[in-house]
Design a protein around this motif. Structure first.
Motif, PDB file in Angstrom:
ATOM      1  N   GLU A 162       0.804  -1.234   0.000  1.00  0.00           N
ATOM      2  CA  GLU A 162       0.000   0.000   0.000  1.00  0.00           C
ATOM      3  C   GLU A 162       0.829   1.272   0.000  1.00  0.00           C
ATOM      4  O   GLU A 162       0.393   2.305   0.482  1.00  0.00           O
TER       5      GLU A 162
ATOM      6  N   ARG B  98      -0.328   1.589 -10.277  1.00  0.00           N
ATOM      7  CA  ARG B  98      -0.548   1.105  -8.908  1.00  0.00           C
ATOM      8  C   ARG B  98      -1.903   1.596  -8.408  1.00  0.00           C
ATOM      9  O   ARG B  98      -2.126   2.815  -8.327  1.00  0.00           O
TER      10      ARG B  98
ATOM     11  N   CYS C 104      -2.886   1.428  -5.444  1.00  0.00           N
ATOM     12  CA  CYS C 104      -2.743   1.974  -4.092  1.00  0.00           C
ATOM     13  C   CYS C 104      -2.208   3.396  -4.122  1.00  0.00           C
ATOM     14  O   CYS C 104      -2.169   4.071  -3.105  1.00  0.00           O
ATOM     15  N   LEU C 105      -1.756   3.846  -5.313  1.00  0.00           N
ATOM     16  CA  LEU C 105      -1.227   5.204  -5.434  1.00  0.00           C
ATOM     17  C   LEU C 105      -2.172   6.056  -6.266  1.00  0.00           C
ATOM     18  O   LEU C 105      -1.750   6.873  -7.079  1.00  0.00           O
TER      19      LEU C 105
END
Lengths: 294, 169
Positions: B50, B67, B69-70
């Motif tokens: 994460e 990503r 999570c980004l």
């Protein structure tokens, strides 16, 4: 590992974005988010307002004229795969190969990296090497232009005011027949480098260097140009006698020191990289000159 | 004054996920990975570190790997997203790449596989003739802690060669 609450803005124009910046405190512009969002996930920062710049088409343009003009929201990927940039300024692409990974370059932006100003990152060093000019704006004010050397103030610190927005980066174009090299050393590919070196140069028909720019990243708070070494190169031929004389200036840099990469180690790496980069850049310039003769 | 999350910040999101149009109210701070897993119950994409290092949460965002999570879910306004659930041609079937991974023993625990798959799909699209080195570079943004990377590379090379042969024949 979740960011704290914030209000979200998705302006469609630069003016709308400047409005948000001018009317609120504690606003964070969100570019590609590849450094900002991890910091928010860890709650190292908790902005009250997040200004997403992804939906402003004006910021995502690349223009090539007498100069190369790169919008602050141009994704690293777009520059990496740009055919003209590959021909005109290949060092940008060589350096971009080291920026994070494929997946982060797809989202990460040029302006985001320049504003984040990690001492080890490649793009601030490249812009320092190219003597780039950074254009920014504040609400109801004339555009502000700073050379990269003034824009980068310190570790993770740029020179802009809180209500200022980076809009574009302008780089001068070098002659087509220039030699270049970007080299860096990291323990693993894609990691933050311990040191990085960029060299650009041109040679005259007598094979001597008539223009040279050298930058070092990862050593000091901001990327450093080696002006003394650049001058020393002029009128010289790059070879095993001349190149080692360039590295002394690295001893003058005020170097970051930490247990995993102490300052003397960083300097040692930078010196080795500089010697290699110088030779690669010189050979590339020679090859281009040779090709043009044919 | 603290924000009342529902009243002050909720935003409507229009997004396409695996070909399906979706309309949802989301909190801006909701990460894309959590939107996929908790809101849409698409748990094929995995949440690892994460903070952008491990690559497990990688998805296709407008056909390029990213990503999840980004990225905040709200940033996907109008975007086209594909996750591991949307890679097979039909229910019960596997794509050529998935079959190759299986044949080459390119997964054991499978935690990194959803991310690896989307990066390989992108890489095979970006490069007509990927090499061992280029594939290795592309998947360097993914951590695999049990299978090792070689079998994954072999599987991708096989698929790439098969596709090239198909084109020429």
């Amino acid at each position: 590992m979740k960011p704290s609450q914030f209000r979200y803005y998705d302006p469609k124009s630069i003016d709308e974005a400047l409005d948000v910046l001018a009317t609120h405190d504690n606003v964070r512009p969100l570019a590609g988010g590849q450094s900002l969002i991890p910091m928010m996930n860890f709650r190292l920062i908790a902005p009250e307002h997040v200004l997403d710049l992804s939906f402003i088409p004006e910021l995502a343009q690349i223009n090539i004229d007498k100069k190369i003009t790169i919008g602050s929201m141009v994704r690293q990927r777009d520059l990496e795969f740009h055919h003209q940039i590959k021909k005109l300024c290949p060092i940008i692409i060589e350096a971009l190969q080291h920026v994070g990974h494929r997946q982060t370059r797809n989202r990460g932006t040029i302006g985001g990296s320049l504003c984040h100003l990690d001492p080890a990152s490649e793009l601030p060093a490249i812009m320092m090497l190219l003597d780039a000019e950074l254009h920014s704006r504040r609400k109801n004010q004339a555009p502000i232009i700073r050379p990269m050397s003034e824009f980068a103030e310190g570790v993770f610190t740029h020179a802009m005011q809180p209500d200022e927005l980076l809009t574009q980066i302008e780089c001068e174009m070098w002659p087509r027949e220039h030699g270049y090299s970007w080299l860096e050393f990291a323990r693993r590919h894609g990691d933050f480098a311990i040191a990085g070196v960029g060299v650009m140069l041109t040679i005259d028909p007598a094979q001597t260097i008539n223009r040279c720019a050298i930058v070092i990243s990862g050593l000091a708070a901001v990327p450093q140009r080696l002006h003394m070494a650049e001058n020393k190169c002029l009128g010289q031929i790059a070879n095993e006698d001349m190149v080692p004389s360039l590295i002394d200036e690295i001893d003058d840099i005020d170097v970051i020191d930490n247990p995993s990469a102490p300052s003397h180690y960083r300097q040692h790496i930078a010196k080795t990289l500089l010697k290699r980069a110088m030779m690669i850049a010189y050979e590339r310039a020679q090859n281009l000159a040779h090709k043009n003769k044919k | 004054m603290p924000l009342d999350e529902d009243k002050d910040t909720l935003k409507k999101l229009f997004v396409k996920v695996n070909g399906q149009k979706i309309e949802r109210y989301v909190n801006p701070r909701m990460l894309m990975i959590d939107f996929l897993r908790h809101e849409l119950k698409l748990t094929g994409t995995h949440a690892g570190c994460e903070h952008g290092v491990c690559g497990a949460c990688t998805i296709l965002f407008n056909n390029v790997s990213a990503r999840s999570c980004l990225m905040f879910a709200i940033q996907a306004q109008g975007a086209d997203i594909r996750t591991v659930e949307g890679l097979s041609p039909a229910d019960g079937q596997l794509s050529d790449l998935q079959q190759a991974l299986s044949r080459h023993h390119a997964l054991q625990c499978g935690f990194c596989t959803p991310g690896m798959l989307v990066t390989l799909i992108e890489h095979l699209n970006d490069y007509a003739q990927p090499t061992e080195a280029s594939i290795r570079e592309a998947i360097s943004g993914h951590l695999c802690r049990c299978t090792g990377y070689n079998n994954i590379i072999n599987a991708a090379l096989e698929v790439s060669l098969a596709r090239q042969n198909e084109k020429t024949s």
